[in-house]
Design an enzyme around this catalytic site. Structure first.
Site, PDB file in Angstrom:
ATOM      1  N   ASP A 215       0.864  -1.203   0.062  1.00 20.91           N
ATOM      2  CA  ASP A 215       0.101   0.066   0.050  1.00 20.91           C
ATOM      3  C   ASP A 215       0.836   1.131  -0.090  1.00 20.91           C
ATOM      4  OD1 ASP A 215      -2.135   1.789   0.008  1.00 20.91           O
ATOM      5  OD2 ASP A 215      -3.028   0.831   1.662  1.00 20.91           O
TER       6      ASP A 215
HETATM    7  C1  BGC Z   1      -4.842   3.254   0.000  1.00 20.12           C
HETATM    8  C2  BGC Z   1      -5.296   2.287  -1.215  1.00 20.12           C
HETATM    9  C3  BGC Z   1      -5.049   2.799  -2.399  1.00 20.12           C
HETATM   10  C4  BGC Z   1      -3.678   3.519  -2.309  1.00 20.12           C
HETATM   11  C5  BGC Z   1      -3.297   4.308  -3.817  1.00 20.12           C
HETATM   12  C6  BGC Z   1      -3.700   4.109  -0.171  1.00 20.12           C
HETATM   13  O1  BGC Z   1      -3.769   5.086   0.665  1.00 20.12           O
HETATM   14  O2  BGC Z   1      -5.126   2.599   1.062  1.00 20.12           O
HETATM   15  O3  BGC Z   1      -6.244   1.568  -1.034  1.00 20.12           O
HETATM   16  O4  BGC Z   1      -4.876   1.934  -3.650  1.00 20.12           O
HETATM   17  O5  BGC Z   1      -3.734   4.536  -1.454  1.00 20.12           O
HETATM   18  O6  BGC Z   1      -4.156   5.349  -4.024  1.00 20.12           O
END
Ligand code: BGC
Length: 753
Positions: free
Chosen positions: A280
């Site tokens: 993530d």
């Molecule tokens: C989120 C993810 C997301 C990623 C990219 C993160 O803060 O938890 O679900 O895909 O950002 O935007």
């Protein structure tokens, strides 16, 4: 005779032409074969992906392999430019293809051609209880992603709905592991058939947003395997997901983006995952752990140019230069690097270098129709006294009250927010449906901004004046449509924060109470991604649960209210009466939000164990406001002859549950038959019953059909902590067949020998 000559002439000419064509074909074949023969294996589409991976790998330097393992921009990672192997482009996810970002940060790139078809939120998709629709959802998403040249879509989200306070529940598929599994698999297939990888997230135990980057989850192995992992497992083993995203939180004291137990032992070793683990964004904290514990691509770490203006900022990632140096020093084995590079190359050959992938399409009428259909099929009719719905009226005054009638919902919520081609609001939907033959008056009723708190200020926009205006409008109207619920602001249904209260926010409870005093013909339509407290429900004749419904949301809601579409959605979550009725809130703060051990460590103890959602409510005999699997229809169904083909079986039998179902009403509709299983006298604590299969049956008015639902006895298993394996105990079980977890039509005894 002349005719015969002409015929011979034609045949002769044709023969000469054919000869020429044959010669040309032969030349092409030889040329093609020559090109193929000269082509390196990794570029040769007739070779298997594994052969191509090995060939590409053998041509790469150590540095090139390391470069594959971390971001090169906010949403892309490198390929191998020297070899013509392209970059990987990723996009959120999960309800549409996100707009373009700046290279290094979260600022939008402000393109004008990146407005997508926003689909309904995943909780709304889950409420359809329709895996075919989920496949359609994935297909639309895949076609749009392909057109936009995205290789990975960051979705679906399959974290389990543990508490109604979690800010991201709208991005997930509800409280039941079987429902989430059955809905995730077709989404992934529909998406990946377009040569676009799904990135199933967030692996694992990301069930709250409060301190999401520092909480350490403590739970039993049973709860982990029976509740929180099954949807991920199905996504990998049945859906064949090509990538998976680690979560921010910790498990067993280790960050999930580099968690040896979750990534190496479970995902890669036990489940046989051959794809890529993506972190993530900023979920990585350590080079040695990231290298050795199963992470493949590091994304979003805060060394990306804007945060620290250094040259080659991306080399400063944990899997950048530090990884490279550790490899050179021999502190990390090259095997580890090769495993990551293989997985990433495999992903590239499956996506961007997949010559057979379709071209995709973007914002098409077909996509928009699909988005509307998905929205319609997930809307849940919770209450309908005296058949106040469907609303078929002309020459009447309709009051549309509530901020959610006009508030845009597609943009907000955090990373899942989208730029949609348009967003058709509920008010617009009502105007489209009823505007020609009725008078529609709209007023806000409440405001979610600062005005919500200012009940005494004599401003034209304070809470009192909004309420007074609403009451005036409601008094004059024949029917009141109140559009309330939550929204996608911080501390509502939004990433990086959890809801602070179970009640409807912004003074809505008071408004509903006041409105029903002045007009009894009131229908409450909740737009939310979460359950809310409903102390007002008893006094309201009709209640509809809509979710964040995407591009055509307003039309979908109006179609259901008018009866042009008969509601058939079922709740993918329980609606407890009060928060403390649910396991995650039945204990103290150590269970939710956390136990603060010190300023760095925050433990969350999942003391409710496997008893999540209806499992808790049923075992504690607590009646919910609305049960899991519940939803009404404008028609009626008669279900008869419910039977199981076997009353005794072994541990790997399939039991066929069959029944006859007839639509006995006047309009077409669909009913969702649900099969739950419970065990008599289990050796470990078990839920009274658990969902094991379901089937949505659409039927025209007056029509009947016979349906069979297979239920494998393997699914009766529990996770045995002693043997660390699944086990079906011998003995007596019950199949419960019904139309919701609380509406059971038949209980069938089954003996497993
Ligand atoms: C989120 C993810 C997301 C990623 C990219 C993160 O803060 O938890 O679900 O895909 O950002 O935007």
């Amino acid at each position: 005779m002349i005719q015969v000559n002409i015929l011979l002439l034609i045949i002769n000419t044709l023969f000469i032409k054919m000869k020429k064509i044959l010669v040309v074909c032969l030349c092409c074949l030889i040329a093609g074969w020559k090109i193929n023969a000269q082509q390196p294996v990794y570029l040769n589409p007739s070779k298997s992906i594994e052969e191509r991976v090995e060939d590409a790998l053998s041509r790469m330097t150590m540095k090139e392999k390391v470069d594959l393992c971390h971001a090169q921009s906010k949403f892309s990672s490198k390929g191998v430019a020297r070899l013509g192997i392209p970059e990987i482009w990723m996009a959120d996810g999960p309800f549409g293809v996100k707009f373009e970002f700046s290279w290094d940060d979260w600022t939008p790139a402000y393109w004008t051609n990146d407005s997508c078809t926003a689909l309904p939120s995943l909780i709304g998709l889950a409420a359809s209880f329709d895996p075919d629709l989920s496949y359609k959802y994935g297909k639309v998403l895949g076609e749009e992603a392909r057109y936009r040249k995205k290789d990975v879509i960051l979705g679906p989200g399959v974290n389990i709905y543990r508490t109604p306070l979690c800010g991201r529940n709208f991005e997930y598929m509800g409280e039941d592991p079987l429902l989430a599994s059955r809905m995730a698999v077709p989404y992934i297939k529909g998406l990946q058939e377009n040569g676009v990888a799904a990135c199933v997230k967030h692996f694992a135990l990301n069930n709250q947003e409060t301190r999401r980057s520092s909480v350490n989850i403590i739970l039993s192995d049973r709860a982990l395997h029976e509740i929180y992992l099954p949807a991920f497992k199905a996504a990998v083993q049945e859906g064949g997901a090509w990538t998976i995203m680690g979560s921010y939180n910790k498990y067993k004291g280790q960050y999930c983006c580099h968690n040896d137990y979750l990534l190496n032992q479970i995902l890669k070793k036990s489940w046989g995952f051959d794809g890529v683990v993506v972190s993530d964004w900023s979920g990585v904290h350590d080079t040695m752990e990231a290298a050795n514990n199963g992470l493949d691509i590091e994304m979003g770490t805060h060394t990306d140019g804007l945060f620290e203006s250094v040259k080659n900022a991306y080399d400063q990632y944990y899997l950048g230069d530090r990884f490279y140096q550790a490899l050179q020093r021999g502190e990390i084995s090259e095997k580890v690097l090769n495993d990551k590079a293989r997985r990433i190359l495999r992903l590239i050959f499956r996506t961007s270098m997949n010559q057979n992938k379709p071209w995709g399409s973007f914002g098409t009428p077909e996509h928009i129709i699909a988005a509307r259909e998905i929205a319609e099929q997930g809307i849940v009719l919770l209450k309908n006294e005296k058949n106040i719905l469907p609303l078929r009226i002309t020459g009447k005054k309709i009051a549309v009250i509530g901020e959610n009638a006009t508030r845009t919902m597609i943009e907000g919520g955090g990373s899942s927010g989208l730029k949609s081609k348009y967003e058709l609001s509920p008010l617009k939907g009502i105007q489209n449906k009823y505007g020609k033959d009725n008078t529609i008056i709209h007023t806000m009723g409440y405001a979610s901004g600062p005005a919500a708190k200012r009940s005494v200020l004599p401003s034209p926009y304070n809470a009192d004046s909004l309420l007074n205006e609403a009451l005036n409008v409601a008094k004059q109207a024949d029917v009141v449509l109140f559009f309330g619920g939550l929204n996608k602001s911080f501390l509502q249904d939004r990433e990086a924060g959890d809801r602070q209260e179970y009640e409807l926010p912004f003074g809505q409870e008071k408004i509903i109470a006041e409105l029903q005093k002045v007009n009894k013909n009131i229908i409450v339509i909740l737009v939310s991604g979460n359950a809310v407290a409903m102390p007002w429900a008893e006094k309201i004749p009709a209640i509809v649960q809509a979710w964040y419904e995407g591009i055509e949301g307003g039309n979908a809601i109006a179609n259901v209210l008018s009866g042009d579409v008969n509601p058939s959605g079922k709740l993918p979550i329980s609606f407890p009466v009060k928060l403390t009725d649910i396991g995650a809130h039945a204990f103290d703060k150590t269970v939710f939000p956390y136990d603060s051990v010190n300023k760095k460590t925050f433990n969350v103890y999942y003391k409710e164990d496997i008893f999540v959602g209806y499992r808790w409510l049923e075992n504690k005999k607590i009646k919910p406001q609305y049960p899991f699997g519940f939803g009404l229809s404008y028609t009626t169904f008669e279900i008869n002859n419910i039977n199981a083909n076997k009353k005794t079986g072994t541990t790997d039998d399939v039991i066929n549950v069959s029944f006859d179902i007839k639509n006995t009403g006047k309009v077409k509709g669909a009913e969702v038959l649900q099969v739950y299983v419970g065990q008599d006298k289990p050796s470990v604590p078990k839920a009274l019953k658990e969902l094991k299969a379901f089937r949505k049956v659409p039927l025209e008015a007056g029509v009947s059909t016979s349906v069979t639902i297979p239920v494998p006895t393997k699914s009766f298993a529990f996770y045995d902590e002693q043997t660390q394996n699944w086990k079906v105990e011998k003995g007596k079980y019950f199949l419960y067949v019904g139309t919701s977890s609380a509406d059971i039509l038949q209980k069938i005894e089954i003996n497993i020998n």
